[in-house]
Every structure is written in structure tokens, then in C-alpha cells.
Motif scaffolding. Structure first.
Motif, PDB file in Angstrom:
ATOM      1  N   LEU A   1       0.828  -1.210   0.000  1.00  0.00           N
ATOM      2  CA  LEU A   1       0.000   0.000   0.000  1.00  0.00           C
ATOM      3  C   LEU A   1       0.861   1.259   0.000  1.00  0.00           C
ATOM      4  N   GLU A   2       1.966   1.224   0.756  1.00  0.00           N
ATOM      5  CA  GLU A   2       2.848   2.390   0.799  1.00  0.00           C
ATOM      6  C   GLU A   2       3.472   2.652  -0.567  1.00  0.00           C
ATOM      7  N   LYS A   3       3.839   1.588  -1.271  1.00  0.00           N
ATOM      8  CA  LYS A   3       4.412   1.759  -2.610  1.00  0.00           C
ATOM      9  C   LYS A   3       3.364   2.301  -3.576  1.00  0.00           C
ATOM     10  N   GLU A   4       2.139   1.779  -3.453  1.00  0.00           N
ATOM     11  CA  GLU A   4       1.072   2.280  -4.325  1.00  0.00           C
ATOM     12  C   GLU A   4       0.780   3.745  -4.026  1.00  0.00           C
ATOM     13  N   LYS A   5       0.787   4.100  -2.751  1.00  0.00           N
ATOM     14  CA  LYS A   5       0.570   5.489  -2.342  1.00  0.00           C
ATOM     15  C   LYS A   5       1.649   6.391  -2.941  1.00  0.00           C
ATOM     16  N   SER A   6       2.902   5.922  -2.885  1.00  0.00           N
ATOM     17  CA  SER A   6       4.005   6.702  -3.436  1.00  0.00           C
ATOM     18  C   SER A   6       3.847   6.895  -4.937  1.00  0.00           C
ATOM     19  N   ARG A   7       3.435   5.838  -5.636  1.00  0.00           N
ATOM     20  CA  ARG A   7       3.235   5.943  -7.084  1.00  0.00           C
ATOM     21  C   ARG A   7       2.109   6.910  -7.416  1.00  0.00           C
ATOM     22  N   LEU A   8       1.000   6.838  -6.635  1.00  0.00           N
ATOM     23  CA  LEU A   8      -0.134   7.721  -6.884  1.00  0.00           C
ATOM     24  C   LEU A   8       0.233   9.180  -6.622  1.00  0.00           C
ATOM     25  N   GLU A   9       0.990   9.425  -5.538  1.00  0.00           N
ATOM     26  CA  GLU A   9       1.404  10.792  -5.225  1.00  0.00           C
ATOM     27  C   GLU A   9       2.285  11.369  -6.332  1.00  0.00           C
ATOM     28  N   LYS A  10       3.168  10.538  -6.873  1.00  0.00           N
ATOM     29  CA  LYS A  10       4.039  10.981  -7.961  1.00  0.00           C
ATOM     30  C   LYS A  10       3.210  11.316  -9.196  1.00  0.00           C
ATOM     31  N   THR A  11       2.228  10.476  -9.483  1.00  0.00           N
ATOM     32  CA  THR A  11       1.356  10.720 -10.644  1.00  0.00           C
ATOM     33  C   THR A  11       0.556  11.993 -10.463  1.00  0.00           C
ATOM     34  N   ILE A  12       0.042  12.223  -9.258  1.00  0.00           N
ATOM     35  CA  ILE A  12      -0.742  13.424  -8.972  1.00  0.00           C
ATOM     36  C   ILE A  12       0.118  14.673  -9.145  1.00  0.00           C
ATOM     37  N   ARG A  13       1.362  14.613  -8.647  1.00  0.00           N
ATOM     38  CA  ARG A  13       2.258  15.762  -8.794  1.00  0.00           C
ATOM     39  C   ARG A  13       2.506  16.065 -10.270  1.00  0.00           C
ATOM     40  N   GLN A  14       2.766  15.020 -11.047  1.00  0.00           N
ATOM     41  CA  GLN A  14       3.035  15.219 -12.474  1.00  0.00           C
ATOM     42  C   GLN A  14       1.816  15.786 -13.200  1.00  0.00           C
ATOM     43  N   LEU A  15       0.626  15.277 -12.857  1.00  0.00           N
ATOM     44  CA  LEU A  15      -0.604  15.769 -13.492  1.00  0.00           C
ATOM     45  C   LEU A  15      -0.911  17.201 -13.068  1.00  0.00           C
ATOM     46  N   THR A  16      -0.636  17.508 -11.791  1.00  0.00           N
ATOM     47  CA  THR A  16      -0.870  18.874 -11.302  1.00  0.00           C
ATOM     48  C   THR A  16       0.033  19.866 -12.019  1.00  0.00           C
ATOM     49  N   GLU A  17       1.294  19.510 -12.171  1.00  0.00           N
ATOM     50  CA  GLU A  17       2.234  20.373 -12.891  1.00  0.00           C
ATOM     51  C   GLU A  17       1.804  20.559 -14.344  1.00  0.00           C
ATOM     52  N   ARG A  18       1.347  19.485 -14.946  1.00  0.00           N
ATOM     53  CA  ARG A  18       0.892  19.572 -16.342  1.00  0.00           C
ATOM     54  C   ARG A  18      -0.352  20.434 -16.453  1.00  0.00           C
ATOM     55  N   LEU A  19      -1.267  20.287 -15.475  1.00  0.00           N
ATOM     56  CA  LEU A  19      -2.482  21.095 -15.481  1.00  0.00           C
ATOM     57  C   LEU A  19      -2.155  22.573 -15.347  1.00  0.00           C
ATOM     58  N   GLU A  20      -1.229  22.907 -14.457  1.00  0.00           N
ATOM     59  CA  GLU A  20      -0.834  24.308 -14.284  1.00  0.00           C
ATOM     60  C   GLU A  20      -0.240  24.865 -15.567  1.00  0.00           C
ATOM     61  N   TYR A  21       0.555  24.062 -16.259  1.00  0.00           N
ATOM     62  CA  TYR A  21       1.158  24.502 -17.511  1.00  0.00           C
ATOM     63  C   TYR A  21       0.089  24.763 -18.570  1.00  0.00           C
ATOM     64  N   VAL A  22      -0.886  23.852 -18.675  1.00  0.00           N
ATOM     65  CA  VAL A  22      -1.950  23.991 -19.668  1.00  0.00           C
ATOM     66  C   VAL A  22      -2.803  25.213 -19.359  1.00  0.00           C
ATOM     67  N   GLU A  23      -3.149  25.420 -18.074  1.00  0.00           N
ATOM     68  CA  GLU A  23      -3.965  26.577 -17.694  1.00  0.00           C
ATOM     69  C   GLU A  23      -3.248  27.881 -18.015  1.00  0.00           C
ATOM     70  N   GLU A  24      -1.925  27.886 -17.763  1.00  0.00           N
ATOM     71  CA  GLU A  24      -1.140  29.087 -18.063  1.00  0.00           C
ATOM     72  C   GLU A  24      -1.081  29.338 -19.564  1.00  0.00           C
ATOM     73  N   ALA A  25      -0.965  28.273 -20.336  1.00  0.00           N
ATOM     74  CA  ALA A  25      -0.924  28.406 -21.792  1.00  0.00           C
ATOM     75  C   ALA A  25      -2.252  28.923 -22.329  1.00  0.00           C
ATOM     76  N   ILE A  26      -3.368  28.435 -21.742  1.00  0.00           N
ATOM     77  CA  ILE A  26      -4.686  28.891 -22.159  1.00  0.00           C
ATOM     78  C   ILE A  26      -4.861  30.377 -21.837  1.00  0.00           C
ATOM     79  N   ALA A  27      -4.418  30.785 -20.655  1.00  0.00           N
ATOM     80  CA  ALA A  27      -4.561  32.183 -20.224  1.00  0.00           C
ATOM     81  C   ALA A  27      -3.766  33.131 -21.112  1.00  0.00           C
ATOM     82  N   ASN A  28      -2.703  32.657 -21.691  1.00  0.00           N
ATOM     83  CA  ASN A  28      -1.850  33.516 -22.519  1.00  0.00           C
ATOM     84  C   ASN A  28      -2.300  33.583 -23.980  1.00  0.00           C
ATOM     85  N   LEU A  29      -3.303  32.785 -24.335  1.00  0.00           N
ATOM     86  CA  LEU A  29      -3.799  32.806 -25.726  1.00  0.00           C
ATOM     87  C   LEU A  29      -4.668  34.030 -25.981  1.00  0.00           C
TER      88      LEU A  29
END
Length: 271
Positions: free
Chosen positions: A243-271
Motif C-alpha cells: 500500500l505504501e508503494k502504491e501510495k508513493s506511485r499515486l502521489e508521484k502521478t498526482i504531482r506530475q498531473l498537477t504540474e501539467r495542469l498548471e502549464y496547460v492553464e497558463e498556456a490557455i490564459a496567454n492565448l
């Protein structure tokens, strides 16, 4: 010893669900002592290479190891996409062979008796004490000195890597192995190469168990394979760790998706 007797011995050492044959070729070979065919499940033994049944059994167990590993592969993946290569002698092979030859010895089918050669026994003790153990102890002290050198390099503002490369002219990987051996207490009687294997284990009780395995006559490949197997069993049997390993994998995925979401939102705002 005839073919049927050899087969009986092999089956008593370890069972198999796949029918196999044993054939003594009546030939001598300078290239190999035996062969295993994964297609026909046939063990061929060049019996003219051997002076004793003891040597014959050793080679028979070697080839039977290929048969058992071929069976494992068949049971897990099938032969359709990944045929078994009977020429491969990797750690998994030597680990399995070590396990089988010990059983053969315990059952009295095979022996490695130094008492039959007093000269060899005396030489073996000399090698163990004056070379394997002495070298292990020296490399252990060497590792402690490298640890000191590392600390002194820090104080002197000297890059330790450059010190290794150009002052000591010591390969970095070798220095890493030596330092690891110097950082923990390992019985030097097992020799430096085996000490390197033991020193990789983080827990003291695991290191002590590995040293015991070496002292019990297990081969280096056998000890590595046993520890690998135990580690795999621990991973699958400990629900908290899973469970701890799965939690670590999920947290890493969430961080990567959050960073990607912030990038996309910033790109949309600049259009």
C-alpha cells in the motif's frame, strides 16, 4: 550407473511434471560434459568424460537444472514467444543448481569430500586463512581508510571523485564496493567478494543470515538468489509495504498531473 538409475536420482532430488529422458552417449567430448534439449526434454551425458559416478551425477544435476528451469518458464509464460535457452548460465541458473546439488549431497548421491585428499584439505585451509580471510580483513580496513579519506577531502575542499581518479587512481565502482565493506561489520572469513554481496544488505539481521548461508556451504550465486527470492516474497506478503508503494506511485502521478495542469492553464490564459 545406468540411465534409469540416473533418472531415479534426479526425480528424488526434485520432482518434475514434464517427462524427460537421460541418455549416456558413450562418447568423450572436449567441449561439454553434457547437454539438455528443451524441445525434446532430453539430457545427454558424455559419460566417457567421467572417471566416477560422482562426476556423472554432478553433470546430470547440472543438466536437470536446465530441465526444471525450462519447466518453470513453460508454466509461467509458455514457449510460444520465449523459448528456453539451455546455454544460458545466469544467476538464476546457478542459484537453482546450488540448491539441487546440496540436496544431492544430503541424500548421499553426490559428495565433495576433502578428507579423501589430505593435501587438498591442507591447501584449502591455507587458501581460506592466508588469502580469502586475510584479503577480506585487509579490504575491510581499506574501506575504513577510504571513509576517512572522504571526510578529509570534504574538510580540505577537495572533490573526493577527483581524489579517487587522479590521486589514488582507483576506479570509482571499486572504491564504492570497498567503502561499503568498510562501513559494516562482516566476517572476513567469507572473502572480499562475498563480503561485497553481504554488505549490500541494509539490515544487520539480513547480513548475519547471508554470512550463515555462506558458512553453510552455499555458493555466491545461491546466496544472491535466495536473498532475491526472500525479498520478492516479502514484497508480496507485506500488505502495508504494498500500500505504501502504491501510495508513493499515486502521489508521484498526482504531482506530475498537477504540474501539467498548471502549464496547460497558463498556456490557455496567454492565448
Amino acid at each position: 550407473m545406468d540411465n534409469e538409475r540416473i533418472k531415479e536420482i534426479l526425480l528424488d532430488i526434485a520432482p518434475t511434471g514434464i517427462e524427460f529422458t537421460v541418455t549416456q552417449t558413450g562418447k568423450e567430448s572436449k567441449r561439454v560434459n553434457g547437454l539438455y534439449s528443451p524441445d525434446t526434454h532430453e539430457i545427454l551425458l558424455h559419460n566417457k568424460n567421467f572417471k566416477t559416478d560422482n562426476e556423472l551425477v554432478y553433470t546430470a544435476v547440472h543438466e536437470y537444472t536446465h530441465h526444471l528451469l525450462a519447466e518453470e518458464l513453460l508454466n509461467t509464460t509458455g514457449f510460444a514467444n520465449k523459448p528456453y535457452n539451455a546455454k544460458v548460465h545466469n544467476q538464476a541458473f546457478w542459484g537453482k543448481f546450488n540448491e539441487l546439488i546440496k540436496i544431492a549431497e544430503e541424500k548421499g548421491y553426490y559428495k565433495i569430500n576433502l578428507e579423501e585428499s589430505p593435501e587438498l584439505k591442507e591447501l584449502t585451509e591455507k587458501i581460506r586463512k592466508e588469502y580469502l580471510e586475510a584479503n577480506g580483513r585487509m579490504m575491510q580496513e581499506f574501506g575504513k581508510l577510504l571513509i576517512q579519506a572522504h571526510e578529509l577531502c570534504k574538510k580540505a575542499n577537495i572533490r573526493y571523485e577527483d581524489y579517487l581518479d587522479r590521486v589514488l587512481q582507483l576506479p570509482r565502482n571499486a572504491a564504492k564496493d570497498i567503502t561499503r565493506v568498510g562501513a559494516v561489520e562482516v566476517d572476513p572469513s567469507i572473502g572480499f567478494d562475498n563480503m561485497k554481496v553481504v554488505a549490500c544488505a541494509k539490515k544487520k539481521d539480513v547480513r548475519e543470515a547471508m554470512v550463515k548461508d555462506f558458512e553453510d556451504g552455499n555458493s555466491p550465486a545461491g546466496v544472491r538468489e535466495m536473498m532475491k527470492r526472500k525479498a520478492a516474497e516479502a514484497k508480496t506478503s507485506d500488505p502495508l509495504q504494498k500500500l505504501e508503494k502504491e501510495k508513493s506511485r499515486l502521489e508521484k502521478t498526482i504531482r506530475q498531473l498537477t504540474e501539467r495542469l498548471e502549464y496547460v492553464e497558463e498556456a490557455i490564459a496567454n492565448l
